[in-house]
Write a protein that holds these residues in place. Structure first.
Motif, mmCIF file in Angstrom:
data_model
loop_
_atom_site.group_PDB
_atom_site.id
_atom_site.type_symbol
_atom_site.label_atom_id
_atom_site.label_comp_id
_atom_site.label_asym_id
_atom_site.label_seq_id
_atom_site.Cartn_x
_atom_site.Cartn_y
_atom_site.Cartn_z
ATOM 1 N N THR B 277 0.874 -1.336 -0.041
ATOM 2 C CA THR B 277 -0.032 -0.179 0.044
ATOM 3 C C THR B 277 1.057 1.169 0.114
ATOM 4 O O THR B 277 0.602 1.852 -0.990
ATOM 5 C CB THR B 277 -1.092 0.094 1.033
ATOM 6 N N CYS B 283 -2.921 4.020 -3.509
ATOM 7 C CA CYS B 283 -3.243 4.012 -2.289
ATOM 8 C C CYS B 283 -3.360 5.614 -1.007
ATOM 9 O O CYS B 283 -2.147 6.024 -1.438
ATOM 10 C CB CYS B 283 -2.506 2.963 -1.266
ATOM 11 N N ASP B 306 -0.778 5.456 5.600
ATOM 12 C CA ASP B 306 -1.576 4.983 6.811
ATOM 13 C C ASP B 306 -1.916 3.069 5.284
ATOM 14 O O ASP B 306 -1.831 3.767 4.845
ATOM 15 C CB ASP B 306 -2.530 4.946 8.209
ATOM 16 N N CYS B 308 -4.594 -0.156 5.159
ATOM 17 C CA CYS B 308 -5.452 -0.940 5.605
ATOM 18 C C CYS B 308 -5.083 -2.472 6.165
ATOM 19 O O CYS B 308 -5.393 -3.615 6.449
ATOM 20 C CB CYS B 308 -6.212 -1.200 4.213
ATOM 21 N N GLN B 331 -8.746 -7.068 1.838
ATOM 22 C CA GLN B 331 -9.267 -5.411 1.916
ATOM 23 C C GLN B 331 -9.368 -4.591 1.088
ATOM 24 O O GLN B 331 -9.285 -4.340 -0.148
ATOM 25 C CB GLN B 331 -9.313 -5.004 3.158
ATOM 26 N N TRP B 332 -8.008 -5.224 0.979
ATOM 27 C CA TRP B 332 -6.725 -4.233 -0.247
ATOM 28 C C TRP B 332 -6.609 -4.812 -1.319
ATOM 29 O O TRP B 332 -7.072 -3.637 -1.920
ATOM 30 C CB TRP B 332 -4.711 -4.603 0.374
ATOM 31 N N HIS B 335 -9.660 -3.797 -2.835
ATOM 32 C CA HIS B 335 -10.711 -2.709 -2.724
ATOM 33 C C HIS B 335 -9.541 -1.979 -4.228
ATOM 34 O O HIS B 335 -10.648 -1.578 -4.770
ATOM 35 C CB HIS B 335 -10.254 -1.715 -1.753
HETATM 36 S S1 SF4 Z 1 -8.143 1.106 2.135
HETATM 37 FE FE1 SF4 Z 1 -7.498 1.158 -0.074
HETATM 38 S S2 SF4 Z 1 -6.849 3.370 -0.614
HETATM 39 FE FE2 SF4 Z 1 -6.194 2.428 1.919
HETATM 40 S S3 SF4 Z 1 -4.366 1.138 1.872
HETATM 41 FE FE3 SF4 Z 1 -6.354 -0.001 1.520
HETATM 42 S S4 SF4 Z 1 -5.936 -0.590 -0.322
HETATM 43 FE FE4 SF4 Z 1 -5.296 0.915 -0.458
#
Ligand code: SF4
Ligand code: SF4
Ligand code: SF4
Ligand code: SF4
Lengths: 260, 391
Positions: B277, B283, B306, B308, B331-332, B335
């Motif tokens: 990230t 990101c 920061d 996720c 999640q990464w 997303h």
């Molecule tokens: S939530 Fe999405 S934008 Fe945020 S660090 Fe994780 S992958 Fe990247």
């Protein structure tokens, strides 16, 4: 809001090298501010004057290695409202916890002329094994800015910003080139807690893990990668057995490679 | 694959000898030039004072979790693939002071954070990076809540793009429709041509500002032959992608495979170190930290990159809702490749390959996507589903 009366600060030493206490003295510019904000009631490294307890904030350095210290830490706890351990010794047992992997009596007979005088526990253990600890500050030695942050957060009644994530975040924020990826240098950064500012990678060396395990460390996956870039099992045992060898994740990983 | 076109705008030629003029003109206009240079064994983006600092004659070998520089046979200035840095570090700062406050005689005073944005010229922006900038523009500039710090820096930035000639082993922009030819959002775009004893740059202009700058450097118009040579460079790059990813339908693929066993498999390998990230040019997540002095008289509020992958990131009311590494990796990736479409209308991945190269254990987003696609909708036993739904 700042705490109203001037809180009494005490610094306690157990089995340790004094390096963490010295980072408080190392605060130089900020030391006057510390002295202005708290009453330094007990700090043998800095002053012989001792103010009686109880103490609002106790900073505890060192691990428990003798029966006497195992008693004394309870006295310290009783005299302290808020107890913070500082450093790898107090938080994980320190470098002296290497003895925990061996039989300590054997060392004593080799090292000391009159082993009968030595009264040592078989294991070096962190303070939290003995008493309740309010906050643990990791690092060998601790980072002085993190120490100031803990004191300042205490005084301002907020949570200290000592993030439990990996060293890699600090490494990337300062734009260091990853030594693991670009040089093939094994690095413990991905399993080690941030706080030092990612010093070693910025000097082209791998992280030694001074700040101990990060949250949810996957030591097995990192060890597998380190083996692929040239580390042997004995190398891996040594890498995980330094200042934080007795922290659970590092202890387990080192044993896994010892048994191979 | 059709040949990239070089006819939309008028093209000019910048000889290798007159290339340093570009630096002079930019500097005379008050720009700090930020561009590629070799440091600690990688091509990084830093402030450059002259053309001599460019990575002349270098290229790279990249794969999952590895990056090594090596010498080229020629003296190309831009013959490398993207390295660990992205332009994000200059627009969306890794650590940024939002504001500070102090009390004096019982009165609270609030001061703005970091000072005015510098005038930066980005030299060597790749096509995937232009797409990444456009994506971050959507994040920070679209809608009601515009990020003033990002906006100032972005508006001040001049962009000199360079079309890719040598993709790295982890590039897959062709799969993501983001390259290798710069097609929008630049002031100038260069193609470095080295063939039959010649070494020159074909330059396209993308803005009046770019045209004005270029006018001070060269007036030599490109011939059809020059344009053909430049088109060959880009076509060759397009034919040499290190990775591929089947991006059609990827959003629905991931949505319907939320319980795929592969997530568990990748979690066993993932360090939750957050490197992917940090290096990803799109990101944008941050955390906010307050700092106070010991006397309780001064305070400042900091915004820091920061991810996720940290526990605190999803700490809500007493605990982290993504406690397992499985849920964090999912999640990464989800997303980047799926929920981003719903949130911003585009993919969150531009195929730059950084997350693959700079993952210390070489986890490869294209490989993870491939395995999920190959076993699309694989059914789990009831117990596995139960296990899989733990946070
Ligand atoms: S939530 Fe999405 S934008 Fe945020 S660090 Fe994780 S992958 Fe990247
Ligand atoms: S050098 Fe070490 S600490 Fe830094 S990003 Fe690489 S693995 Fe992490
Ligand atoms: S997800 Fe990976 S390949 Fe895609 S843009 Fe981010 S770093 Fe590049
Ligand atoms: S995928 Fe790789 S870079 Fe990302 S958190 Fe996991 S181990 Fe780190």
């Amino acid at each position: 809001m700042a705490v109203k009366h001037k809180p009494k600060l005490a610094v306690w030493k157990f089995a340790s090298c004094d390096g963490c206490q010295l980072s408080l003295l190392d605060c130089e510019e900020e030391l006057l501010a510390v002295a202005g904000a708290v009453d330094i009631a007990n700090f043998p490294e800095a002053t012989r004057a001792v103010v009686r307890g109880p103490y609002d904030l106790s900073l505890v350095e060192g691990s428990i290695t003798t029966p006497r210290d195992a008693e004394r830490i309870h006295q310290v706890r009783r005299a302290s409202k808020y107890l913070v351990t500082i450093g790898a010794c107090a938080t994980a047992g320190g470098i002296q916890a290497l003895r925990n992997f061996k039989e300590v009596k054997e060392f004593i007979s080799i090292v000391y002329a009159t082993p009968g005088y030595i009264e040592a526990l078989n294991k070096s253990t962190p303070i939290s094994d003995q008493v309740f600890v309010d906050f643990e500050l990791q690092g060998c030695p601790i980072n002085k800015y993190q120490l100031l942050e803990v004191i300042s957060a205490y005084l301002n009644r907020r949570k200290p910003n000592t993030p439990p994530y990996s060293v890699c975040l600090e490494c990337k924020r300062r734009a260091t080139v990853c030594v693991m990826v670009a040089h093939g240098t094994p690095c413990l950064g991905p399993v080690t807690q941030a706080g030092c500012g990612a010093i070693c990678p910025s000097y082209n060396r791998g992280c030694y893990g001074c700040f101990g395990p990060k949250e949810t460390p996957n030591t097995a996956a990192l060890a597998k990668r380190c083996a692929r870039i040239g580390m042997s099992d004995p190398d891996l045992v040594r890498a995980f057995r330094t200042y934080n060898s007795y922290s659970e994740p590092f202890r387990r990983e080192s044993i896994a490679h010892e048994q191979k | 694959m059709s040949m990239p076109m070089f006819s939309l705008t008028e093209c000019f030629i910048l000889s290798q000898k007159s290339f340093p003029r570009l630096f002079e003109v930019l500097q005379a206009k008050g720009y700090q030039v930020i561009g590629p240079t070799v440091r600690d064994g990688a091509v990084v983006y830093e402030q450059l004072s002259s053309v001599d600092e460019l990575p002349c004659g270098w290229q790279d070998d990249q794969g999952g979790g590895t990056y090594r520089l090596k010498r080229r046979a020629d003296n190309a200035l831009f013959g490398y693939g993207v390295g660990p840095h992205s332009w994000k570090k200059l627009l969306h700062l890794p650590a940024y002071c939002l504001w500070s406050a102090q009390t004096e005689n019982g009165k609270l005073q609030i001061a703005p954070g970091d000072g005015p944005a510098p005038k930066l010229a980005f030299l060597g922006v790749r096509s995937c990076e232009l797409h990444a900038l456009a994506i971050q523009d959507k994040v920070f500039l679209r809608g009601k809540y515009v990020d003033p710090a990002y906006r100032q820096r972005r508006e001040n930035a001049l962009i000199v793009a360079v079309n890719c000639a040598q993709p790295s082993g982890t590039c897959f922009c062709v799969s993501m429709n983001t390259g290798p030819k710069a097609s929008f959002s630049f002031d100038l775009a260069l193609t470095e041509v080295i063939e039959s004893g010649q070494h020159f740059f074909l330059v396209e202009t993308g803005s009046p500002q770019g045209a004005e700058l270029l006018g001070q450097i060269t007036e030599q118009k490109a011939t059809q032959k020059d344009k053909d040579a430049a088109a060959r460079v880009v076509a060759n790059a397009a034919a040499h992608m290190g990775r591929t990813m089947e991006s059609a339908g990827i959003k629905d693929l991931l949505y319907r495979n939320y319980d795929h066993p592969r997530w568990e498999d990748v979690a066993a390998r993932c360090l939750s170190c957050a490197n992917c990230t940090m290096v990803c040019p799109t990101c944008f997540c941050t955390t906010v930290e307050d700092a106070t002095d010991l006397a309780g008289k001064q305070a400042s509020r900091w915004r820091k990159w920061d991810s996720c992958f940290t526990m605190d990131f999803s700490f809500i009311h007493g605990s982290s809702v993504r406690a397992s590494t499985k849920s964090r990796y999912r999640q990464w990736m989800t997303h980047k490749l799926a929920t981003w479409f719903d949130q911003f209308g585009t993919s969150g991945c531009v195929g730059c390959g950084r997350c693959i190269s700079w993952c210390p254990v070489g986890i490869d987003i294209t490989e993870e996507a491939r395995v999920i696609r190959q076993n699309d909708g694989i059914t789990l036993t009831k117990e596995q589903v139960h296990e899989n739904q733990k946070p």
